[in-house]
Design a protein around this motif. Structure first.
Motif, PDB file in Angstrom:
ATOM      1  N   GLU A   7      41.389  46.269  32.524  1.00 41.42           N
ATOM      2  CA  GLU A   7      42.335  46.217  33.727  1.00 41.42           C
ATOM      3  C   GLU A   7      41.849  46.911  35.085  1.00 41.42           C
ATOM      4  N   GLN A   8      41.639  48.275  34.997  1.00 42.56           N
ATOM      5  CA  GLN A   8      41.312  49.242  35.800  1.00 42.56           C
ATOM      6  C   GLN A   8      39.980  48.746  36.515  1.00 42.56           C
ATOM      7  N   LEU A   9      39.076  48.157  35.501  1.00 42.22           N
ATOM      8  CA  LEU A   9      38.029  47.748  36.172  1.00 42.22           C
ATOM      9  C   LEU A   9      38.173  46.571  37.275  1.00 42.22           C
ATOM     10  N   ARG A  10      39.110  45.554  36.627  1.00 35.95           N
ATOM     11  CA  ARG A  10      39.303  44.522  37.591  1.00 35.95           C
ATOM     12  C   ARG A  10      39.883  44.856  38.702  1.00 35.95           C
ATOM     13  N   GLY A  11      41.052  45.839  38.702  1.00 38.98           N
ATOM     14  CA  GLY A  11      41.828  46.372  39.566  1.00 38.98           C
ATOM     15  C   GLY A  11      40.771  47.043  40.707  1.00 38.98           C
ATOM     16  N   SER A  12      39.846  47.707  40.221  1.00 39.01           N
ATOM     17  CA  SER A  12      38.964  48.538  40.919  1.00 39.01           C
ATOM     18  C   SER A  12      38.099  47.752  41.752  1.00 39.01           C
ATOM     19  N   SER A  13      37.524  46.624  41.007  1.00 35.24           N
ATOM     20  CA  SER A  13      36.273  45.906  41.756  1.00 35.24           C
ATOM     21  C   SER A  13      36.836  44.875  42.669  1.00 35.24           C
ATOM     22  N   HIS A  14      38.000  44.304  42.741  1.00 34.18           N
ATOM     23  CA  HIS A  14      38.158  43.515  43.950  1.00 34.18           C
ATOM     24  C   HIS A  14      39.606  43.901  44.445  1.00 34.18           C
ATOM     25  N   HIS A  70      32.049  50.189  46.316  1.00 32.71           N
ATOM     26  CA  HIS A  70      31.944  48.948  45.294  1.00 32.71           C
ATOM     27  C   HIS A  70      33.034  48.188  45.498  1.00 32.71           C
ATOM     28  N   ALA A  71      34.277  48.949  45.824  1.00 37.77           N
ATOM     29  CA  ALA A  71      35.615  48.268  45.789  1.00 37.77           C
ATOM     30  C   ALA A  71      35.613  47.340  47.058  1.00 37.77           C
ATOM     31  N   ARG A  78      25.385  44.879  43.937  1.00 41.89           N
ATOM     32  CA  ARG A  78      25.886  43.523  43.614  1.00 41.89           C
ATOM     33  C   ARG A  78      25.042  42.323  43.662  1.00 41.89           C
ATOM     34  N   PRO A  79      25.027  41.472  42.804  1.00 40.40           N
ATOM     35  CA  PRO A  79      24.018  40.495  43.032  1.00 40.40           C
ATOM     36  C   PRO A  79      24.149  39.553  44.216  1.00 40.40           C
ATOM     37  N   LYS A  80      23.024  38.896  44.642  1.00 41.26           N
ATOM     38  CA  LYS A  80      22.920  38.469  45.953  1.00 41.26           C
ATOM     39  C   LYS A  80      24.146  37.510  46.371  1.00 41.26           C
ATOM     40  N   ALA A  81      24.470  36.406  45.487  1.00 44.84           N
ATOM     41  CA  ALA A  81      25.606  35.726  45.724  1.00 44.84           C
ATOM     42  C   ALA A  81      26.828  36.347  45.998  1.00 44.84           C
ATOM     43  N   ALA A  82      27.005  37.550  45.390  1.00 45.73           N
ATOM     44  CA  ALA A  82      28.128  37.962  45.630  1.00 45.73           C
ATOM     45  C   ALA A  82      28.485  38.593  47.229  1.00 45.73           C
ATOM     46  N   SER A  83      27.472  39.147  47.682  1.00 44.10           N
ATOM     47  CA  SER A  83      27.680  39.476  49.221  1.00 44.10           C
ATOM     48  C   SER A  83      27.778  38.348  50.095  1.00 44.10           C
ATOM     49  N   ALA A  84      27.709  37.187  49.723  1.00 42.49           N
ATOM     50  CA  ALA A  84      27.903  35.889  50.450  1.00 42.49           C
ATOM     51  C   ALA A  84      29.264  35.420  50.396  1.00 42.49           C
ATOM     52  N   VAL A  85      29.836  35.644  49.295  1.00 42.70           N
ATOM     53  CA  VAL A  85      31.275  35.146  49.142  1.00 42.70           C
ATOM     54  C   VAL A  85      32.553  36.131  49.335  1.00 42.70           C
ATOM     55  N   SER A  86      31.856  37.710  49.526  1.00 42.92           N
ATOM     56  CA  SER A  86      32.871  38.494  49.576  1.00 42.92           C
ATOM     57  C   SER A  86      34.349  38.413  48.799  1.00 42.92           C
ATOM     58  N   SER A  87      35.466  38.455  49.310  1.00 41.39           N
ATOM     59  CA  SER A  87      36.814  38.873  48.375  1.00 41.39           C
ATOM     60  C   SER A  87      36.710  37.524  47.577  1.00 41.39           C
ATOM     61  N   ILE A  91      37.861  37.343  43.492  1.00 42.99           N
ATOM     62  CA  ILE A  91      38.952  36.761  42.731  1.00 42.99           C
ATOM     63  C   ILE A  91      38.219  35.687  41.766  1.00 42.99           C
ATOM     64  N   LYS A  92      37.025  35.223  41.890  1.00 38.91           N
ATOM     65  CA  LYS A  92      36.511  34.458  40.960  1.00 38.91           C
ATOM     66  C   LYS A  92      35.643  35.112  39.874  1.00 38.91           C
ATOM     67  N   GLN A  93      35.509  36.367  40.132  1.00 41.02           N
ATOM     68  CA  GLN A  93      34.949  37.189  39.233  1.00 41.02           C
ATOM     69  C   GLN A  93      36.060  37.626  38.107  1.00 41.02           C
ATOM     70  N   VAL A  94      37.181  37.791  38.614  1.00 45.34           N
ATOM     71  CA  VAL A  94      38.434  38.138  37.864  1.00 45.34           C
ATOM     72  C   VAL A  94      38.548  36.743  37.029  1.00 45.34           C
ATOM     73  N   LYS A  95      38.369  35.644  37.430  1.00 42.78           N
ATOM     74  CA  LYS A  95      38.768  34.354  36.894  1.00 42.78           C
ATOM     75  C   LYS A  95      37.650  34.278  35.771  1.00 42.78           C
ATOM     76  N   VAL A  96      36.660  34.716  36.080  1.00 45.80           N
ATOM     77  CA  VAL A  96      35.334  34.466  35.144  1.00 45.80           C
ATOM     78  C   VAL A  96      35.920  35.251  33.811  1.00 45.80           C
ATOM     79  N   LEU A  97      36.193  36.622  34.073  1.00 46.91           N
ATOM     80  CA  LEU A  97      36.761  37.358  32.960  1.00 46.91           C
ATOM     81  C   LEU A  97      37.637  36.846  32.094  1.00 46.91           C
ATOM     82  N   ASP A  98      38.601  36.049  32.863  1.00 41.66           N
ATOM     83  CA  ASP A  98      39.571  35.199  32.239  1.00 41.66           C
ATOM     84  C   ASP A  98      39.326  34.219  31.299  1.00 41.66           C
ATOM     85  N   LEU A  99      38.413  33.591  31.900  1.00 40.30           N
ATOM     86  CA  LEU A  99      37.825  32.461  31.073  1.00 40.30           C
ATOM     87  C   LEU A  99      37.058  33.027  30.052  1.00 40.30           C
TER      88      LEU A  99
END
Ligand code: AMP
Length: 945
Positions: A7-14, A70-71, A78-87, A91-99
């Motif tokens: 949870e903390q990781l998720r909270g921290s990262s986005h 990082h936050a 961070r991977p390249k794709a990440a910097s392009a889509v920012s926040s 949110i998708k990262q969290v969704k992927v973890l949910d998936l």
């Protein structure tokens, strides 16, 4: 912790992070990198460092800044794709973890588990991208994988899904997210995700699996062609069970297991006997052809047990397949009891030396209550065995019932196992390598965590319930599919042939070799040890071949008895007993010096003490046995200051002689079955089960009928189990008055059990000692008293304990003159004291009262020896508290008559008269006034007529 940190990781990262938390984590990491979860460790290890400094040299400020960066998604890692889509990305990262989490929780619901592909599965929305706000457009985006054990921290969504599909939705359906223990959950996750549930096995392993499938299929084909239509409850459709069993045993061997005890019902049993335990095929064919030798009433071939030794990488392992009645699932607790006895014999409290395997059918596993009871037992002090590997041969039909809405209310037949948080692995039996994998996992889990685990082997039943049964009448679609279904063996052989691992010719050779072995009646288990190490199992020879005898010297030196008692009554320093308990101990001290008459609790305790001193272990379990339902035993004392326990009898235990007493959980069926299993495995221990009230044994009737009273005659298995059943009509109503004596007596034949009703402390002392000291091992059903525990007449002397022996019949004790006696009243149990009181009050000196203390085997000679001195008798009466249709009257009157008729007295009426309650549907009256009325009439009828 794991969940929290995620949870903390998720909270921290986005969302901006929780810096204080991260700092605390970092400090823990600095103390010891192993203190923090894996993903944090690797995160800290990857932090940018200005120099080659050790982690300790990175200032906290760097951590803080890095994390804030990082936050804010400015981390250059961070991977390249990440910097392009920012926040949006965050949110998708969290969704992927949910998936990922959704696959772990629900992936099994989408798994390809049914070889027939008929299983109805609902869609699982959580496993669809859209449910999580993800789309196909995200498939190429690289995301962090969290703790998904893929070997890479970052993967494209497509790769992540591919991993999850293979791991959770192919031929293995893993259910483990209901487990709350983080270490267990992570262990399982790591094991399955790291190989995507499908490790790559070597060609050698693949060939071995195929060889076992050939054996499994080969036996059934052979039996079908040789004995068509004969019942054998074949394994066809579930052939993967044989490689599974083989691997389970071999793998257990690598953990230095010494013994494996197996319980299973009839389906596939002949296959396991021949292909796993190494029973001689020639012997099996003899049974099919009716040539078997028998010295008892015997049992059908698919209920037979077997013992053998096999070689494993860890050394020789003794295998025991438990004998089994047709009553499904009841063998499970019997196996557990047998395992616990073996573990106790090996002084193994953890359970590493002996492993239980319980093989179940799907319908029975879902339907039978004893399954739940056995799970409930699995971690309790009295009944734990270090974890059982459960295998469900899930052929998706129970006899003719296959519709899920008829067969159960749960999603899977295995859901009951979740109550103890057992991991459950559903596996498609047509993927033998997946079966092999979950088998290895199950064995490893069992030895790692000492808990139960379930393999749900989803297969089918190629034929009907048995070979004479036509299944398509009730399961038309299923059997239409089965008709064209290639066998597991054929499918797997084709796979190996197409992969170039074997050739067609090699496959044909395997098949022919197996058939040749059967043709010649040769053993077909390669690992079978021809000359087994006999020290691996109990030597029962000292207990075999003893004729029934009632009498046995159970005396003990008086001084020895007193010194044992003094030892027991010595309390540990500072131990504060409760006031009434203190009084009991003080009374016991007085009894030891003859200052008080001996009561029941004292005599029973001294029976155990004397047995322990003479080298016999004692095990007592049952509801509230520590204290005793009626507070007479107090074998477990509780310190009033700190709640600590003191078990005086345990102070007499040694390395080899143990005293175990445990309050059981509120079960009768599983508990009694467990104790039966224990007693049939450990002849040197006096094993006692006590019912809270005698009628509670009703809940264990199947154990009494199918095992205790008939096991020796069906299977040649001796059993010295003792059942203590409180019984007595005290006006307390229909429940708890009667232990249903009639049930036991009705089951008596061929000296199968002993039924005793002791009425004095000395009698219980000698009865218990006789049960352990005599080499005969026969179940003992003892009706024990309630009010007699404190009755002023139900007393004995020290000398009666030290000098006497168990008396099957007790003669008149008052000074009634034999020549004056015209009426003999025979009885058993508490009613004796009521008769005695009234006989004295009414000064009926012509009446003698004779107690029959052992109702089976009925002591005809002892009774005759007593009666023959009353030469003037005219009438013999049987008096019982129980209604006429209950108690001993119907089952024992022919014995009584035979004795009376043999007396040859001039004035004697040879008809034994009945004095007792009228026949009744209920065991006892609920109204006290009615009870008293019945009681008075019964006494009048008995004494006067
Ligand atoms: P097991 O360890 O259960 O495989 O038993 C090993 C051998 O001991 C069996 O093959 C029997 O010969 C003997 N045995 C085991 N249990 C009993 C029993 N309850 N009564 C008589 N013999 C037994």
């Amino acid at each position: 912790m794991q969940e929290a940190s995620m949870e903390q990781l998720r909270g921290s990262s986005h969302l901006g992070g929780n810096v204080a938390y991260v700092e605390a984590m970092y400090e823990a990491y600095l103390r010891d990198p192993n203190e923090v979860p894996e993903q944090w460790r690797s995160y800290f290890e990857r932090l940018p460092r200005s120099t080659e400094a050790a982690p300790h040299d990175i200032p906290h400020s760097t951590i803080r800044e890095t994390f804030i960066l990082h936050a804010k998604n400015k981390d250059t890692n961070r991977p390249k794709a990440a910097s392009a889509v920012s926040s949006d990305f965050d949110i998708k990262q969290v969704k992927v973890l949910d998936l990922i989490n959704a696959y772990r929780v629900r992936g099994h619901q989408k798994a390809d588990l049914d070889p027939l592909n008929l299983m109805q599965r609902d869609d699982v929305p959580d496993l669809q991208l859209g449910y999580h706000g993800l789309t196909n457009a995200d498939l190429d985006t690289v995301f962090q994988t969290g703790n998904l054990a893929t070997g890479s921290d970052n993967s494209s969504l497509a790769e992540i899904i591919d991993t999850l599909e293979k791991t959770y939705c192919s031929s293995v359906g893993a259910e483990y997210m209901h487990i709350v223990d983080t270490a267990e959950k992570e262990w399982l996750q790591q094991r399955i995700e790291s190989v995507k549930s499908h490790p790559k096995y070597s060609a050698e392993v693949a060939k071995h699996i195929l060889e076992r499938l050939v054996a499994s299929e080969g036996l059934e084909k052979y039996l079908q062609s040789k004995y068509p239509g004969t019942k054998r409850f074949g394994l066809e459709g579930g052939e993967s069970l044989i490689p599974l069993m083989d691997e389970l045993i071999q793998r257990a061997g690598t953990y230095q297991v010494q013994e494996v005890v197996i319980g299973m019902a009839h389906r596939g049993r002949l296959n396991v006997l021949i292909n796993t335990l190494g029973k001689s095929p020639a012997d099996l064919f003899d049974e099919f052809e009716g040539r078997a030798k028998f010295d008892s009433s015997g049992d059908v071939k698919y209920h037979q047990g077997f013992s053998s030794n096999v070689m494993t990488p860890g050394g020789e392992v003794h295998l025991a397949l438990a004998f089994n009645p047709s009553h499904l699932e009841i063998v499970s607790p019997v196996v557990e009891g047998s395992v616990r006895a073996r573990q106790d014999r090996r002084k193994d409290p953890i359970g590493t030396t002996v492993m239980p395997i319980s093989i179940h059918g799907d319908a029975a596993f879902a339907g039978q209550g004893v399954v739940m009871e056995t799970f409930q037992a699995s971690q309790t002090r009295a009944y734990k065995t270090g974890g059982t590997v459960h295998v469900i041969v899930n052929n998706q039909v129970g006899f003719t019932t296959s519709l899920q809405e008829d067969a159960r209310s749960t999603e899977y037949c295995t859901d009951v196992a979740k109550m103890v948080q057992a991991p459950i692995f559903h596996v498609n039996a047509d993927d033998p390598e997946a079966v092999f994998f979950v088998t290895q996992l199950a064995a490893d889990y069992r030895f790692e965590f000492k808990k139960d685990i379930v393999i749900d082997l989803i297969c089918y039943r190629r034929r009907g319930h048995n070979e004479a049964d036509e299944p398509s009448g009730t399961q038309p679609l299923m059997y239409e599919k089965i008709r064209t279904q290639k066998s597991t063996c054929e499918l797997y052989a084709n796979k190996l042939i197409s992969e170039g691992i074997i050739t067609k010719e090699e496959y044909a050779t395997l098949t022919n070799d197996y058939r040749d072995a059967l043709d010649n009646g040769r053993h077909v288990v390669k690992s079978l040890v021809r000359e087994p190490n006999e020290s691996m199992f109990v030597d029962w020879r000292p207990f075999l071949g003893h004729e029934w005898t009632a009498s046995h010297d159970t005396s003990i030196d008086l001084k020895k008895l007193q010194s044992l008692s003094n030892e027991l009554n010595e309390m540990p320093e500072g131990f504060v007993t409760q006031r009434q308990v203190q009084k009991i101990i003080e009374d016991r001290r007085k009894m030891t010096v003859g200052a008080l008459p001996i009561n029941w609790g004292y005599a029973e305790t001294m029976a155990y003490a004397s047995l322990l001193a003479e080298g016999h272990s004692v095990r007592i379990t049952g509801q509230d046995v520590g204290r005793g339902t009626f507070s007479h035993r107090h074998a477990v004392l509780h310190n009033q200051k700190d709640g600590s326990r003191h078990i005086p009898l345990s102070t007499l235990a040694t390395d080899d002689v143990t005293f175990d007493i445990y309050d059981s959980f509120l079960s009768e069926e599983a508990v009694l079955a467990f104790e039966y299993g224990y007693a049939t495995t450990q002849p040197n221990t006096l094993v006692i089960w006590e019912a809270q009230f005698g009628d509670f044994a009703n809940g264990a009737q199947v154990v009494i009928d199918q095992f205790i009273t008939s096991g020796e005659h069906k299977w040649g298995r001796l059993c010295g189990l003792t059942m203590l059943l409180p019984h007595g009509y005290e006006g307390q109503g229909p429940e708890h008055s009667s232990a249903r004596l009639e049930r036991y007596l009705q089951l008596c034949a061929e000296h199968n059990i002993q039924v005793c009703v002791p009425t004095t402390p000395a009698q219980v002392f000698h009865m218990l000692r006789r049960q352990a000291i005599r080499p005969l091992r026969k179940p003992l059903v003892a009706l024990t008293p309630k009010s007699l525990l404190r009755h002023k007449e139900a007393i004995s002397t020290l000398e009666e304990l030290s000098e006497g022996s168990f008396q099957t019949v007790i003669d008149e004790v008052d000074t009634v003159k034999a020549k004056d006696v015209t009426r003999v009243v025979m009885c058993s149990g508490k009613v004796y004291f009521d008769l005695l009181e009234q006989r004295r009050a009414r000064e009926l000196n012509n009446v003698a009262i004779v107690r029959i203390e052992q109702l089976y085997p009925f002591p005809e000679d002892d009774l005759k020896n007593i009666l023959k001195k009353y030469k003037s008798i005219e009438k013999v009466v049987w008096c019982q508290e129980e209604p006429m249709n209950q108690g001993a009257w119907y089952s024992s009157q022919h014995h009584m008559r035979r004795v009376v008729r043999s007396l040859n007295f001039a004035h004697l009426d040879y008809e034994v008269e009945y004095a007792g309650r009228e026949a009744s549907a209920s065991p006892a009256a609920g109204y006290m006034a009615l009870h008293v009325e019945q009681q008075n009439k019964m006494i009048d009828d008995a004494l006067i007529g």
